[in-house]
Design a protein around this motif. Structure first.
Motif, PDB file in Angstrom:
ATOM      1  N   ILE A 223       0.839  -1.207   0.000  1.00 35.47           N
ATOM      2  CA  ILE A 223       0.000   0.000   0.000  1.00 35.47           C
ATOM      3  C   ILE A 223       0.865   1.245   0.000  1.00 35.47           C
ATOM      4  O   ILE A 223       0.632   2.205  -0.742  1.00 35.47           O
ATOM      5  CB  ILE A 223      -0.945  -0.009   1.226  1.00 35.47           C
ATOM      6  CG1 ILE A 223      -1.954  -1.144   1.124  1.00 35.47           C
ATOM      7  CG2 ILE A 223      -1.661   1.325   1.361  1.00 35.47           C
ATOM      8  CD1 ILE A 223      -2.867  -1.267   2.330  1.00 35.47           C
ATOM      9  N   LYS A 224       1.905   1.213   0.833  1.00 34.99           N
ATOM     10  CA  LYS A 224       2.794   2.368   0.955  1.00 34.99           C
ATOM     11  C   LYS A 224       3.489   2.682  -0.361  1.00 34.99           C
ATOM     12  O   LYS A 224       3.568   3.854  -0.779  1.00 34.99           O
ATOM     13  CB  LYS A 224       3.824   2.082   2.059  1.00 34.99           C
ATOM     14  CG  LYS A 224       4.716   3.256   2.431  1.00 34.99           C
ATOM     15  CD  LYS A 224       5.616   2.863   3.591  1.00 34.99           C
ATOM     16  CE  LYS A 224       6.475   4.035   4.040  1.00 34.99           C
ATOM     17  NZ  LYS A 224       7.348   3.677   5.179  1.00 34.99           N
ATOM     18  N   GLU A 225       3.970   1.652  -1.054  1.00 32.22           N
ATOM     19  CA  GLU A 225       4.687   1.863  -2.309  1.00 32.22           C
ATOM     20  C   GLU A 225       3.749   2.186  -3.469  1.00 32.22           C
ATOM     21  O   GLU A 225       4.016   3.086  -4.273  1.00 32.22           O
ATOM     22  CB  GLU A 225       5.514   0.615  -2.644  1.00 32.22           C
ATOM     23  CG  GLU A 225       6.716   0.422  -1.734  1.00 32.22           C
ATOM     24  CD  GLU A 225       7.604  -0.721  -2.200  1.00 32.22           C
ATOM     25  OE1 GLU A 225       7.131  -1.526  -3.046  1.00 32.22           O
ATOM     26  OE2 GLU A 225       8.747  -0.808  -1.736  1.00 32.22           O
ATOM     27  N   ALA A 226       2.639   1.464  -3.546  1.00 28.92           N
ATOM     28  CA  ALA A 226       1.726   1.649  -4.678  1.00 28.92           C
ATOM     29  C   ALA A 226       1.046   3.006  -4.641  1.00 28.92           C
ATOM     30  O   ALA A 226       0.823   3.627  -5.694  1.00 28.92           O
ATOM     31  CB  ALA A 226       0.687   0.536  -4.695  1.00 28.92           C
ATOM     32  N   LEU A 227       0.727   3.492  -3.452  1.00 27.78           N
ATOM     33  CA  LEU A 227      -0.033   4.732  -3.337  1.00 27.78           C
ATOM     34  C   LEU A 227       0.805   5.894  -2.825  1.00 27.78           C
ATOM     35  O   LEU A 227       0.293   7.002  -2.683  1.00 27.78           O
ATOM     36  CB  LEU A 227      -1.243   4.498  -2.418  1.00 27.78           C
ATOM     37  CG  LEU A 227      -2.177   3.357  -2.869  1.00 27.78           C
ATOM     38  CD1 LEU A 227      -3.316   3.174  -1.883  1.00 27.78           C
ATOM     39  CD2 LEU A 227      -2.721   3.620  -4.262  1.00 27.78           C
TER      40      LEU A 227
END
Length: 583
Positions: free
Chosen positions: A49-53
């Motif tokens: 989640i942290k990397e994708a968004l």
């Protein structure tokens, strides 16, 4: 033992008669509880989640708060536990998982762009399925086995803890370490599992034989099989993470895990193939609180010979006319009563409504003690991946598996050990909460050193202590305040998780982590990673101080409720559970 007959009506439907259905329900609850552990796998997909968004650590920890809010705010299922049948509660929980995790999957795969607040709410809804599933499984089985509350609570909540290792095993093997595949499994797998077993999680004629050695051996078998499952999952996860296993070996390991999850079914199968000889029945003395309040006419008739309610106080028989018994004096001492006969309302050990429990000091003392232990522990759990990376343990799946297994062991031990000592020594269950919070103080100080060599020891200790807090709180609530509104009281206690996550994880840990990351990366607008002991050191010091306060409060709490436990477990023999006499 007579069971419910008759037709529909009533919120909970029929009570299933017979000695096998409670064990079938317990075996089905194992699968429900494994599915309900979705909140424990947040570290497996949080980094995605942290990397994708493109979120920073503070935004990610706020999603961790959403994870805890959804898992633990179960007041609605707690209220409905006395009004709806378990299968319907499970169905609602399945819908929450489908829509909540399905939405998160759409966001992470960038199929649909959505704002942060929508993702926060979706994660709340998805993990709220845990509250619905857990309430249905726990309340139903606590009522089906009213004389073994500690053991049942430890087993039921233990399988929730081991679910983290189950999901991790599936994540490493079947899902090819793909966070998006994991989210899809949560969205589709949880509803499928619940639909398959929801018929079997149902109210049954309660097991009331205090001296049933067969039942004791069944519980021992279930506990041993659960420990074997936990140990197997930890070994399989570590092997899969350190060795390159072929697809055949991976599927074989997964198949063995499924067989171990099915092992509790061996009990009802054995009872079918080798039925025990019926014994002369003694008058039944306890019946779940749903037995007469919410059943149809035919069900009420079949339950009529049993005592209404689950009040744990002793009947005084025919000798209560002139003088108070020792039990009355003990209870009066515990209540701080000046005139016992003038006291109105239920006494501790009776069936309380939720409103009646809210005005009791012991209810809030238990809430505070539980907050100090679990509210701080959930901070380490939510940030376990970042804690591991900060000290150089980049393989966070092993840390998560270790925490999950130790959390599971703590719940099994907390339930069984507290059950043994409360029956043999009348030792109040919160004594074990006090002991584990003392250990947690040391554990947080070990975390604060930031040494790579201590991260696994610290995680092990924290997992065991965290599990004991859960396993002890559940039967303590039922013993002090009864089973009438147990589902609501239990879910109210669980609110300490999101409260603790908000204050200690989001506000404290997230702020300190981002501040230290900014110091380590000057000139970087939004640094995402922090390394070294200073990332969480102050957070762990604060958690240690909070656990010190919880220990002191627990000492006072134990002193208050000790007379109550002497009353509840002093029915002729220290090893006999409490019971009532018939009217």
């Amino acid at each position: 033992m007579p069971g419910g007959g008759g037709g529909g009506g009533g919120g909970l439907g029929k009570v299933k008669a017979g000695s096998r259905p409670p064990w079938v329900g317990l075996a089905a609850a194992v699968w429900v509880q494994v599915a309900a552990g979705s909140a424990y796998v947040f570290p497996l997909y949080s980094h995605a989640i942290k990397e994708a968004l493109g979120y920073n650590q503070k935004s990610l920890t706020m999603l961790g708060v959403a994870n805890d809010v959804g898992e633990n705010v179960g007041l609605v299922p707690g209220v409905l536990a006395n009004r709806l049948p378990p299968w319907l509660i499970l169905l609602i929980g399945s819908a929450c998982a489908f829509f909540g995790f399905g939405t998160v999957w759409l966001a992470v795969t960038k199929t649909v762009a959505m704002p942060y607040w929508v993702l926060w709410i979706a994660l709340c809804i998805g993990t709220n399925s845990s509250a619905w599933l857990g309430t249905a499984a726990l309340v139903t089985n606590m009522r089906n086995f009213p004389l073994s509350r500690g053991t049942v609570a430890g087993l039921i909540k233990g399988y929730v803890a081991v679910s983290a290792a189950v999901y991790t095993e599936a994540f490493n093997g079947m899902l090819n370490n793909s966070p998006t595949n994991l989210l899809l499994l949560l969205a589709l797998g949880i509803p499928i599992a619940c639909v398959l077993v929801m018929y079997f999680v149902r109210p049954c004629t309660p097991s009331l034989d205090e001296d049933n050695s067969t039942e004791h051996s069944h519980f021992v078998f279930t506990q041993i099989s659960s420990v074997v499952l936990g140990a197997y999952l930890m070994v399989a996860t570590i092997l899969g993470d350190t060795l390159k296993l072929s697809a055949t070996i991976t599927y074989l390991l997964f198949g063995i895990m499924i067989l171990l999850l099915l092992s509790p079914l061996a009990i009802p199968i054995k009872m079918t193939l080798y039925p025990s000889k019926p014994k002369d029945e003694k008058p039944s003395t306890i019946v779940p609180s749903y037995s007469t309040d919410s059943l149809s006419g035919a069900d009420q008739e079949s339950a009529e010979p049993l005592l209404r309610g689950t009040s744990n106080t002793f009947g005084t028989g025919t000798n209560d006319s002139d003088e108070a018994t020792d039990v009355d004096l003990l209870l009066a001492e515990g209540e701080g009563a000046v005139n016992l006969k003038r006291r109105k309302g239920p006494r501790r050990g009776d069936d309380f409504t939720f409103g009646e429990a809210l005005v009791k000091a012991d209810f809030w003392l238990l809430f505070i003690v539980y907050f100090c232990g679990v509210g701080t522990g959930v901070t380490a759990l939510n940030n376990l991946a970042q804690i591991g990376i900060a000290v150089g343990a980049n393989d966070t799946t092993v840390l998560l598996c270790l925490f999950g297994f130790c959390n599971f062991v703590g719940r099994i031990l907390g339930g069984s050990v507290s059950e043994y000592f409360v029956r043999s020594r009348m030792l109040p269950r919160p004594f074990w909460m006090m002991c584990t919070q003392i250990i947690m103080v040391v554990t947080f100080l070990l975390f604060a050193t930031g040494l790579h060599s201590l991260i696994y020891v610290s995680t092990t200790l924290l997992g065991i202590c965290y599990g004991v807090q859960f396993a002890v709180m559940i039967p303590t609530v039922s013993e002090l305040f009864g089973l009438k509104d147990f589902g609501l009281m239990y879910n109210f206690m669980l609110m300490v998780n999101p409260i603790g996550a908000f204050f200690f994880s989001a506000l404290l840990a997230g702020y300190i982590y981002d501040k230290e990351a900014a110091r380590q990366n000057p000139g970087v607008l939004d640094p995402s990673n922090c390394f070294g002991p200073d990332c969480f050191r102050l957070t762990f010091y604060v958690c240690a101080i909070v656990c010190c306060c919880g220990t002191l409060i627990c000492v006072f709490f134990i002193a208050r409720i000790k007379p109550v436990y002497q009353m509840l477990y002093a029915s002729g023999s220290f090893r006999h559970p409490r019971h009532q006499q018939l009217y």
